[in-house]
Write an enzyme that holds these catalytic residues in place. Structure first.
Site, short mmCIF file in Angstrom:
data_model
loop_
_atom_site.label_atom_id
_atom_site.label_comp_id
_atom_site.label_asym_id
_atom_site.label_seq_id
_atom_site.Cartn_x
_atom_site.Cartn_y
_atom_site.Cartn_z
N TYR A 167 -1.92 -0.08 10.92
CA TYR A 167 -2.10 -0.50 9.52
C TYR A 167 -0.83 -0.15 8.73
O TYR A 167 -0.31 -1.00 7.99
CB TYR A 167 -3.34 0.17 8.89
CG TYR A 167 -3.51 -0.22 7.43
CD1 TYR A 167 -3.81 -1.53 7.08
CD2 TYR A 167 -3.33 0.72 6.40
CE1 TYR A 167 -3.93 -1.91 5.73
CE2 TYR A 167 -3.46 0.36 5.06
CZ TYR A 167 -3.76 -0.96 4.74
OH TYR A 167 -3.88 -1.34 3.42
N SER A 199 0.87 -1.18 0.00
CA SER A 199 0.00 0.00 0.00
C SER A 199 0.90 1.23 0.00
O SER A 199 2.09 1.13 0.34
CB SER A 199 -0.84 0.00 1.29
OG SER A 199 -1.47 1.25 1.48
P1 NDP Z 1 -11.47 -5.76 0.15
O1 NDP Z 1 -11.98 -5.56 1.54
O2 NDP Z 1 -12.39 -5.46 -0.95
O3 NDP Z 1 -10.86 -7.22 -0.01
C1 NDP Z 1 -10.13 -7.83 1.00
C2 NDP Z 1 -9.97 -9.31 0.70
O4 NDP Z 1 -9.15 -9.91 1.71
C3 NDP Z 1 -11.29 -10.05 0.68
O5 NDP Z 1 -11.34 -10.92 -0.40
C4 NDP Z 1 -11.28 -10.83 1.98
O6 NDP Z 1 -11.95 -12.06 1.81
C5 NDP Z 1 -9.77 -11.08 2.18
N1 NDP Z 1 -9.47 -11.31 3.59
C6 NDP Z 1 -9.58 -10.42 4.60
N2 NDP Z 1 -9.29 -11.01 5.76
C7 NDP Z 1 -9.00 -12.30 5.50
C8 NDP Z 1 -8.63 -13.43 6.27
N3 NDP Z 1 -8.51 -13.34 7.60
N4 NDP Z 1 -8.40 -14.61 5.67
C9 NDP Z 1 -8.52 -14.71 4.32
N5 NDP Z 1 -8.85 -13.69 3.52
C10 NDP Z 1 -9.10 -12.49 4.10
O7 NDP Z 1 -10.18 -4.81 0.05
P2 NDP Z 1 -9.13 -4.54 -1.13
O8 NDP Z 1 -9.42 -5.33 -2.32
O9 NDP Z 1 -9.02 -3.08 -1.26
O10 NDP Z 1 -7.79 -5.04 -0.40
C11 NDP Z 1 -6.93 -6.00 -0.96
C12 NDP Z 1 -5.51 -5.66 -0.52
O11 NDP Z 1 -5.13 -4.40 -1.03
C13 NDP Z 1 -5.31 -5.59 0.99
O12 NDP Z 1 -4.08 -6.16 1.33
C14 NDP Z 1 -5.29 -4.08 1.24
O13 NDP Z 1 -4.57 -3.75 2.40
C15 NDP Z 1 -4.59 -3.61 -0.01
N6 NDP Z 1 -4.77 -2.21 -0.35
C16 NDP Z 1 -6.02 -1.67 -0.51
C17 NDP Z 1 -6.16 -0.34 -0.84
C18 NDP Z 1 -7.48 0.34 -0.93
O14 NDP Z 1 -7.52 1.58 -0.86
N7 NDP Z 1 -8.59 -0.37 -1.13
C19 NDP Z 1 -4.98 0.49 -1.11
C20 NDP Z 1 -3.73 -0.17 -0.90
C21 NDP Z 1 -3.64 -1.48 -0.58
P3 NDP Z 1 -12.91 -12.76 2.89
O15 NDP Z 1 -13.51 -11.68 3.72
O16 NDP Z 1 -13.88 -13.52 2.06
O17 NDP Z 1 -11.99 -13.66 3.65
C1 8X3 Z 2 -5.09 1.53 1.62
C2 8X3 Z 2 -4.78 2.94 1.30
O1 8X3 Z 2 -4.48 5.27 2.34
O2 8X3 Z 2 -6.30 3.91 3.16
O3 8X3 Z 2 -3.95 0.83 1.93
O4 8X3 Z 2 -4.04 3.37 3.74
S1 8X3 Z 2 -4.91 3.91 2.71
#
Ligand code: NDP
Ligand code: 8X3
Length: 271
Positions: A170, A157
């Site tokens: 985080y 991220s």
């Molecule tokens: P979502 O919440 O849409 O997706 C998160 C995914 O992670 C889901 O599929 C969820 O599946 C899975 N997950 C969460 N906890 C668990 C667990 N304990 N075991 C297995 N699977 C898990 O978020 P994003 O798609 O945005 O996030 C994906 C990645 O990108 C993360 O690592 C996030 O930190 C990162 N990210 C996101 C950003 C944003 O602004 N959205 C920016 C930068 C990075 P389920 O609940 O079915 O298990």
């Molecule tokens: C997700 C982006 O700015 O919410 O990793 O941390 S931010």
């Protein structure tokens, strides 16, 4: 060319195409970036192993993507190290050789100053974002080492690169992902394994709904007044990264929407 030879050639080409298919395992494929990545890779001739906890979503996505390629689903919580190892070990032979691992599962839990932080939120972020990524990697790295090939992409991220107010744990978890990614790249270098990190800024997914514990309105506000990244934007980049020739490793990539300059500077229209 006689008709039968042509038929044979068709079978050969089809077979060859099939044996050349790479298998990708994606954690967090039930939503957001992981789901969009599964969709683009399935449509581009990769076999996909979908992972997540929500079985109904896995089943639905498996059904949707089976029209394009071979799909297998594994339901597990990345925090459960025993289950992680067992589930990955249980993969049928057709899916057992993982060419590309995309460590994407993760979330933020809460947005509080450190003095008010919730211990359960801290546990969730460290256990999922850091330890979960390690458990899944541990289950797959040995086969890559043995084959002397493979590709690991860790989703970090912008929070892996800078710290913002109330982002404390985080940001710490994502800084750890960044450091672990560099460590993996160094240790796996003798085995010819590609390792890279992709670091998105604000992406409109379920991320903020999880961070704000189901407060949909507060979550929607995060992405209001500007054109945020969409999950498909990151999936498209992941597809580009995995489809480079093998001698090219995209080691570290930070991606933000045009409106975003840093974690705290986002050009928003007057709301
Ligand atoms: P979502 O919440 O849409 O997706 C998160 C995914 O992670 C889901 O599929 C969820 O599946 C899975 N997950 C969460 N906890 C668990 C667990 N304990 N075991 C297995 N699977 C898990 O978020 P994003 O798609 O945005 O996030 C994906 C990645 O990108 C993360 O690592 C996030 O930190 C990162 N990210 C996101 C950003 C944003 O602004 N959205 C920016 C930068 C990075 P389920 O609940 O079915 O298990
Ligand atoms: C997700 C982006 O700015 O919410 O990793 O941390 S931010």
């Amino acid at each position: 060319m006689p008709f039968l030879d042509k038929v044979e050639l068709c079978f050969y080409v089809l077979n060859k195409k099939n044996t050349m298919k790479k298998t990708v395992l994606i954690t967090g494929a039930t939503s957001g970036i992981g789901k969009a990545t599964a969709q683009i890779l399935a449509k581009n001739n990769y076999k996909v192993v979908l992972c997540g906890r929500r079985k109904d979503r896995l089943e639905e996505l498996e059904k949707e993507l089976s029209a394009f390629t071979e799909i297998h689903s594994l339901a597990f919580d990345v925090r459960d190290k025993k289950d992680v190892l067992e589930q990955i070990k249980s993969l049928p032979s057709d899916f057992a050789t993982i060419d590309v691992l995309i460590n994407n599962a993760g979330n933020a839990h809460g947005l509080d100053p450190i003095q008010n932080g919730d211990l359960d939120d801290w546990d969730a972020m460290i256990d999922i974002n850091v330890k979960g990524l390690l458990y899944v990697s541990k289950a797959i790295i040995p086969q890559m080492v043995e084959r002397q090939s493979g590709h690991i992409i860790n989703i970090g991220s912008t929070a892996a690169k800078e710290v913002y107010p109330n982002g404390n744990v985080y940001c710490g978890s994502k800084h750890a992902v960044d450091a672990i990614t560099a460590g993996m790249r160094i240790d796996l270098n003798p085995f010819g394994i590609r390792v890279g990190g992709i670091h998105p800024g604000l992406v409109a997914t379920e991320f903020s709904e999880v961070r704000f514990k189901g407060d949909v309105e507060r979550a929607a506000n995060v992405y209001k007044g500007f054109d945020p990244l969409q999950a498909e934007d990151i999936a498209d980049i992941i597809h580009f990264v995995v489809s480079r020739p093998y001698h090219v490793n995209i080691a570290d990539l930070v991606v933000m929407s045009t409106a975003q300059a840093s974690s705290t500077i986002v050009k928003k229209n007057n709301l």
